[in-house]
Motif scaffolding. Structure first.
Motif, mmCIF file in Angstrom:
data_model
loop_
_atom_site.group_PDB
_atom_site.id
_atom_site.type_symbol
_atom_site.label_atom_id
_atom_site.label_comp_id
_atom_site.label_asym_id
_atom_site.label_seq_id
_atom_site.Cartn_x
_atom_site.Cartn_y
_atom_site.Cartn_z
ATOM 1 N N GLU A 82 0.756 -1.145 0.045
ATOM 2 C CA GLU A 82 -0.115 -0.019 0.011
ATOM 3 C C GLU A 82 1.000 1.446 -0.046
ATOM 4 O O GLU A 82 1.841 1.546 0.816
ATOM 5 C CB GLU A 82 -0.910 0.047 1.117
ATOM 6 N N GLY A 84 1.435 5.515 -0.065
ATOM 7 C CA GLY A 84 0.788 6.734 0.319
ATOM 8 C C GLY A 84 -0.375 6.859 1.188
ATOM 9 O O GLY A 84 -0.809 5.493 1.879
ATOM 10 N N ASN A 85 -0.993 7.779 1.434
ATOM 11 C CA ASN A 85 -2.187 7.828 2.369
ATOM 12 C C ASN A 85 -3.400 7.446 1.593
ATOM 13 O O ASN A 85 -4.410 7.246 2.622
ATOM 14 C CB ASN A 85 -2.435 9.313 2.705
ATOM 15 N N ASN A 86 -3.384 7.166 0.379
ATOM 16 C CA ASN A 86 -4.518 6.898 -0.165
ATOM 17 C C ASN A 86 -4.855 5.067 0.065
ATOM 18 O O ASN A 86 -4.033 4.582 -0.521
ATOM 19 C CB ASN A 86 -4.822 6.890 -1.515
ATOM 20 N N LYS A 87 -5.805 4.872 0.751
ATOM 21 C CA LYS A 87 -6.017 3.367 1.007
ATOM 22 C C LYS A 87 -6.318 2.468 0.053
ATOM 23 O O LYS A 87 -6.300 1.347 -0.110
ATOM 24 C CB LYS A 87 -6.897 3.147 2.182
ATOM 25 N N ASN A 88 -6.824 3.268 -1.122
ATOM 26 C CA ASN A 88 -6.907 2.216 -2.241
ATOM 27 C C ASN A 88 -5.833 2.053 -3.303
ATOM 28 O O ASN A 88 -5.871 1.668 -4.366
ATOM 29 C CB ASN A 88 -8.243 3.222 -3.149
ATOM 30 N N CYS A 89 -4.635 2.633 -3.002
ATOM 31 C CA CYS A 89 -3.447 2.465 -3.833
ATOM 32 C C CYS A 89 -2.850 1.175 -3.355
ATOM 33 O O CYS A 89 -1.665 1.414 -2.696
ATOM 34 C CB CYS A 89 -2.548 3.641 -3.728
#
Length: 107
Positions: A82, A84-89
């Protein structure tokens, strides 16, 4: 011309005496090459294998391309990281693409 005719003939036992230093030099060269090139490479392979074997979910990793991420899931030869801060990445990648691992601290 008479001087060339009177020179002593070489003896047959000189070939064996000249062979030993040559074998010794080749052995020393091989030993030096092993010590300076092969041995460090084998130690690095063992270090990387141990690092990947101790990989767990939640570890912070750096990929060979320079991205930092958190390991989410581990399969046989792949990990899901995972970024960055984006949990979808979340990106699946090969374990060989991980260059360093940092264990989380318990503070």
């Amino acid at each position: 011309m008479g001087i060339l005719m009177t020179a002593p003939a070489p003896t047959g036992d000189m070939g064996g005496a000249a062979l030993m230093p040559m074998i010794l030099i080749y052995a020393l060269l091989f030993g030096a090459m092993w010590f300076f090139f092969i041995r460090p490479q084998n130690k690095e392979k063992k270090r990387v294998a141990a690092m990947l074997a101790s990989l767990e979910a939640g570890d912070c990793v750096m990929t060979t391309s320079g991205f930092y991420g958190i390991v989410i899931d581990i399969a046989d030869d792949t990990v899901i990281v995972e970024f960055g801060n984006n949990k979808n990445c979340r990106i699946p990648m090969s374990k060989a693409a991980i260059s360093s691992v940092e264990k989380p601290t318990n503070n």
